[in-house]
Design a protein around this motif. Structure first.
Motif, PDB file in Angstrom:
ATOM      1  N   SER A   3       5.169  -6.294  28.931  1.00 36.93           N
ATOM      2  CA  SER A   3       5.265  -4.867  29.187  1.00 36.93           C
ATOM      3  C   SER A   3       6.705  -4.450  28.918  1.00 36.93           C
ATOM      4  O   SER A   3       7.623  -4.916  29.583  1.00 36.93           O
ATOM      5  CB  SER A   3       4.881  -4.558  30.633  1.00 36.93           C
ATOM      6  N   LEU A   4       6.881  -3.612  27.917  1.00 34.65           N
ATOM      7  CA  LEU A   4       8.212  -3.199  27.492  1.00 34.65           C
ATOM      8  C   LEU A   4       8.475  -1.756  27.890  1.00 34.65           C
ATOM      9  O   LEU A   4       7.561  -0.936  27.924  1.00 34.65           O
ATOM     10  CB  LEU A   4       8.339  -3.318  25.969  1.00 34.65           C
ATOM     11  N   THR A   5       9.739  -1.449  28.149  1.00 36.26           N
ATOM     12  CA  THR A   5      10.117  -0.060  28.398  1.00 36.26           C
ATOM     13  C   THR A   5      10.255   0.657  27.057  1.00 36.26           C
ATOM     14  O   THR A   5      10.379   0.014  26.004  1.00 36.26           O
ATOM     15  CB  THR A   5      11.461   0.025  29.143  1.00 36.26           C
ATOM     16  N   LEU A   6      10.248   1.973  27.095  1.00 33.42           N
ATOM     17  CA  LEU A   6      10.448   2.741  25.862  1.00 33.42           C
ATOM     18  C   LEU A   6      11.795   2.412  25.228  1.00 33.42           C
ATOM     19  O   LEU A   6      11.910   2.351  24.002  1.00 33.42           O
ATOM     20  CB  LEU A   6      10.358   4.242  26.135  1.00 33.42           C
ATOM     21  N   GLU A   7      12.805   2.168  26.042  1.00 33.07           N
ATOM     22  CA  GLU A   7      14.129   1.824  25.515  1.00 33.07           C
ATOM     23  C   GLU A   7      14.100   0.485  24.786  1.00 33.07           C
ATOM     24  O   GLU A   7      14.710   0.334  23.727  1.00 33.07           O
ATOM     25  CB  GLU A   7      15.163   1.792  26.639  1.00 33.07           C
ATOM     26  N   VAL A  33       3.846   3.284  20.306  1.00 38.21           N
ATOM     27  CA  VAL A  33       3.413   1.887  20.349  1.00 38.21           C
ATOM     28  C   VAL A  33       2.434   1.699  21.499  1.00 38.21           C
ATOM     29  O   VAL A  33       2.753   1.969  22.655  1.00 38.21           O
ATOM     30  CB  VAL A  33       4.609   0.923  20.505  1.00 38.21           C
ATOM     31  N   SER A  34       1.250   1.245  21.161  1.00 37.07           N
ATOM     32  CA  SER A  34       0.225   0.997  22.164  1.00 37.07           C
ATOM     33  C   SER A  34       0.675  -0.117  23.106  1.00 37.07           C
ATOM     34  O   SER A  34       1.166  -1.151  22.655  1.00 37.07           O
ATOM     35  CB  SER A  34      -1.065   0.573  21.463  1.00 37.07           C
ATOM     36  N   PRO A  35       0.516   0.065  24.410  1.00 33.72           N
ATOM     37  CA  PRO A  35       0.869  -1.001  25.353  1.00 33.72           C
ATOM     38  C   PRO A  35       0.152  -2.315  25.043  1.00 33.72           C
ATOM     39  O   PRO A  35       0.698  -3.395  25.268  1.00 33.72           O
ATOM     40  CB  PRO A  35       0.436  -0.443  26.707  1.00 33.72           C
ATOM     41  N   ALA A  36      -1.029  -2.236  24.497  1.00 33.75           N
ATOM     42  CA  ALA A  36      -1.779  -3.443  24.149  1.00 33.75           C
ATOM     43  C   ALA A  36      -1.139  -4.194  22.983  1.00 33.75           C
ATOM     44  O   ALA A  36      -1.484  -5.345  22.721  1.00 33.75           O
ATOM     45  CB  ALA A  36      -3.218  -3.077  23.799  1.00 33.75           C
ATOM     46  N   LYS A  37      -0.205  -3.553  22.295  1.00 37.34           N
ATOM     47  CA  LYS A  37       0.430  -4.152  21.115  1.00 37.34           C
ATOM     48  C   LYS A  37       1.859  -4.631  21.373  1.00 37.34           C
ATOM     49  O   LYS A  37       2.563  -5.004  20.444  1.00 37.34           O
ATOM     50  CB  LYS A  37       0.446  -3.137  19.962  1.00 37.34           C
ATOM     51  N   HIS A  38       2.303  -4.627  22.617  1.00 36.84           N
ATOM     52  CA  HIS A  38       3.678  -5.031  22.916  1.00 36.84           C
ATOM     53  C   HIS A  38       3.960  -6.472  22.484  1.00 36.84           C
ATOM     54  O   HIS A  38       5.029  -6.756  21.943  1.00 36.84           O
ATOM     55  CB  HIS A  38       3.992  -4.837  24.398  1.00 36.84           C
ATOM     56  N   ASP A  39       3.017  -7.375  22.706  1.00 32.13           N
ATOM     57  CA  ASP A  39       3.222  -8.764  22.283  1.00 32.13           C
ATOM     58  C   ASP A  39       3.355  -8.859  20.763  1.00 32.13           C
ATOM     59  O   ASP A  39       4.169  -9.630  20.248  1.00 32.13           O
ATOM     60  CB  ASP A  39       2.082  -9.664  22.762  1.00 32.13           C
ATOM     61  N   LYS A  73      -2.247   5.489  24.151  1.00 32.29           N
ATOM     62  CA  LYS A  73      -1.392   5.130  25.285  1.00 32.29           C
ATOM     63  C   LYS A  73      -2.292   4.817  26.459  1.00 32.29           C
ATOM     64  O   LYS A  73      -3.220   5.549  26.747  1.00 32.29           O
ATOM     65  CB  LYS A  73      -0.450   6.280  25.629  1.00 32.29           C
ATOM     66  N   SER A  74      -2.016   3.709  27.121  1.00 30.67           N
ATOM     67  CA  SER A  74      -2.846   3.331  28.274  1.00 30.67           C
ATOM     68  C   SER A  74      -2.060   3.475  29.548  1.00 30.67           C
ATOM     69  O   SER A  74      -0.911   3.242  29.606  1.00 30.67           O
ATOM     70  CB  SER A  74      -3.310   1.890  28.140  1.00 30.67           C
TER      71      SER A  74
END
Length: 74
Positions: A3-7, A33-39, A73-74
């Motif tokens: 889970s990444l921050t926008l920054e 960027v979709s949260p599901a795509k952070h990895d 966005k989730s």
């Protein structure tokens, strides 16, 4: 799942845009960027930053992958 921050996302995207000399830097923004795509973003960033150079076709593939990071966005 990371889970990444926008920054953090913005920093990674900026790093990659600079390294790739992306002309159309608006191809993706940190808030798209979709949260599901952070990895996936983390893996792509690591790949781009460790490679010394890219062929034109590799750059095209990377830009396509960046585009696929967009999502709901989730």
């Amino acid at each position: 799942m990371a889970s990444l921050t926008l920054e953090e996302i913005e920093t990674m995207l900026d790093d990659m845009k600079k390294k790739l000399n992306v002309v159309n830097a608006s191809v993706i923004t940190s808030d798209s960027v979709s949260p599901a795509k952070h990895d996936d973003l983390i893996a792509l960033h690591a790949h781009v930053m460790r490679s010394p150079s890219f062929s034109i076709s590799e750059m095209d593939e990377i830009v396509q992958e960046l585009g696929q990071l967009r999502g709901r966005k989730s």
